[in-house]
Design a protein around this motif. Sequence first.
Motif, mmCIF file in Angstrom:
data_model
loop_
_atom_site.group_PDB
_atom_site.id
_atom_site.type_symbol
_atom_site.label_atom_id
_atom_site.label_comp_id
_atom_site.label_asym_id
_atom_site.label_seq_id
_atom_site.Cartn_x
_atom_site.Cartn_y
_atom_site.Cartn_z
ATOM 1 N N ASP A 270 11.994 4.063 21.967
ATOM 2 C CA ASP A 270 11.570 4.457 20.300
ATOM 3 C C ASP A 270 10.241 5.050 20.421
ATOM 4 O OD1 ASP A 270 13.399 1.981 19.092
ATOM 5 O OD2 ASP A 270 14.080 3.892 19.258
ATOM 6 N N ASP A 271 9.846 5.994 19.504
ATOM 7 C CA ASP A 271 8.479 6.277 19.414
ATOM 8 C C ASP A 271 7.681 5.129 19.145
ATOM 9 O OD1 ASP A 271 9.192 9.136 19.487
ATOM 10 O OD2 ASP A 271 9.025 9.398 17.206
ATOM 11 N N GLY A 272 6.252 5.032 20.002
ATOM 12 C CA GLY A 272 5.653 4.254 19.871
ATOM 13 C C GLY A 272 5.880 2.953 20.945
ATOM 14 N N TYR A 274 7.062 2.407 25.179
ATOM 15 C CA TYR A 274 6.969 2.729 26.461
ATOM 16 C C TYR A 274 7.451 2.115 27.855
ATOM 17 C CZ TYR A 274 2.415 1.467 28.144
ATOM 18 O OH TYR A 274 1.354 0.650 28.239
ATOM 19 N N CYS A 282 2.707 1.670 22.493
ATOM 20 C CA CYS A 282 1.547 2.723 22.772
ATOM 21 C C CYS A 282 0.238 2.272 21.927
ATOM 22 C CB CYS A 282 2.141 3.988 22.054
ATOM 23 S SG CYS A 282 3.480 4.542 23.111
ATOM 24 N N CYS A 286 -3.291 8.216 19.942
ATOM 25 C CA CYS A 286 -2.989 9.748 20.568
ATOM 26 C C CYS A 286 -3.248 10.836 19.667
ATOM 27 C CB CYS A 286 -1.628 9.718 21.016
ATOM 28 S SG CYS A 286 -0.890 8.755 22.535
ATOM 29 N N SER A 290 0.312 12.297 17.709
ATOM 30 C CA SER A 290 1.440 12.505 18.714
ATOM 31 C C SER A 290 1.907 11.253 19.359
ATOM 32 C CB SER A 290 0.838 13.312 19.865
ATOM 33 O OG SER A 290 -0.360 12.897 20.538
ATOM 34 N N GLN A 291 2.918 11.252 20.015
ATOM 35 C CA GLN A 291 3.490 10.121 20.712
ATOM 36 C C GLN A 291 3.285 9.940 21.947
ATOM 37 O OE1 GLN A 291 5.111 7.721 18.653
ATOM 38 N NE2 GLN A 291 4.926 9.106 17.290
ATOM 39 N N CYS A 292 2.798 8.661 22.502
ATOM 40 C CA CYS A 292 2.578 8.708 24.072
ATOM 41 C C CYS A 292 3.535 8.792 24.862
ATOM 42 C CB CYS A 292 2.038 7.247 24.201
ATOM 43 S SG CYS A 292 3.309 5.887 24.131
ATOM 44 N N LYS A 294 6.527 8.085 27.071
ATOM 45 C CA LYS A 294 7.418 7.159 27.226
ATOM 46 C C LYS A 294 7.747 6.257 28.534
ATOM 47 C CE LYS A 294 10.047 9.163 23.328
ATOM 48 N NZ LYS A 294 9.460 8.135 22.290
ATOM 49 N N CYS A 299 -1.331 9.233 26.691
ATOM 50 C CA CYS A 299 -1.466 10.109 25.780
ATOM 51 C C CYS A 299 -1.564 11.642 26.300
ATOM 52 C CB CYS A 299 -2.666 9.909 24.663
ATOM 53 S SG CYS A 299 -2.462 8.261 23.772
#
Length: 432
Positions: A270-272, A274, A282, A286, A290-292, A294, A299
């Motif tokens: 999921d976003d956020g 990794y 994360c 970023c 923006s998303q880090c 995964k 970033c």
Amino acid sequence: MNLTIVFHYVTGLLLAYAYDDLSYNKSTTQSHTYLGTNYVADNAVDRNSTTCMRTLYIGRNSPDKTLWWKVDLGGVYNIYGVNVLFKSYEGWNHRQRGRFAGFFLYVSTTGDIQGSTLCYKDGPLLPPLNFTTACSEYGRYVIFYNERLNDLAYPDGYELTNVFTELCEVIVQRCYGPGMYGSNCDILCPINCKYNTCQIQLGSCFGCNAGWARTTCDTRMNLESWYGDNCHHQCIGHCRYNSTCNHVTGQCERGCAAGWTGTLCDRVCDDGTYGHDCKNNCSGHCMNGSQCNKHTGYCDEGCNPGYIDSDCNRECELGYYGKNCSLACSPNCKTCRHTDGMCSCKAGWRGHNCTTECFRSYGENCQYPCNEHCIDHKCDRFNGKCLCDGKHDSLPSFRKKDATECIFWIVAFSLSLATRIIFISTTFILQR
């Protein structure tokens, strides 16, 4: 009898040389160092147990709540174990054990704790001052980390204030010969293990040479990985260490590869989040939300102003702000926000970055107006003293009566000086 003695001697000699000391005199760093020149990070790898590194204390009576020490092994190695010798003081062993209690050992390929592998977590019992643990991981950096957080309850015996960390020796071991594993480092890794390295206790491969599969890389890949009734279902292929899924359930028994999660490791993080099984969060800093990445947590598009490092998790150092922390705060700032440089100003200055002098005001951020009795409402912008003829009056509040007296004395002095000049000139002319 003599043969028995020789046998035991040779066996002991082989065991003594079974392990290679990876950390001896290698490059080291630490989060902070106790005042003085004798507590540097290198003391923990010099193999002199009388010299120890030492950090500033952490705890509930300190602004510092965490610490770390790190050794760079100089290359990626298959690690066997870690031995840590803590500083001991006669009669104070229980206190020392309480200071070291709760520590973490990480193994990393990048040098960052985020994304690294936890090798050992201490607790809840107090550790011995000479501590050894198996650590069958693959990496370049070994990181010692400890913390004392205000909002966390700790077990009995843990020291919570004045928590100094003193590591006298940290020995990172691997099997002396390359491509070996086992309790005595005397068993060859499977022949098809990638880079000829394997899990140092069990001998399972971290990865396989091309064309081979399974944990010991003994199966040709022309037979694909399948599971379930009659091997009807194909494994997804996102298992950690490139291992195959369980042939009955299809699940990855050693967890998911970086960037994947779910029962079958078939769902992208999921976003956020990794990392392996998406267990890491994360930084949230970023660029432009923006998303880090995964897989790594980095970033890839850069950091928001005020943050640096690959994962944008570190704030600018004191005195700097902005994108990549490339802008210096004004020297007139008392405090400077690391994101946009917004200042709280020192006495005598005001404005967004404290570059505008106070006018008819004084103090920090020019918050105090000059006294109404000062001439023209002007005063020293640093301490508020009224100004008279360009100089400070002895009183902070300069009254109107005082101003009149000041002018009177200036006029009187001028008349006296003029009278003297006329007298001297007349006398000189008469004498001629």
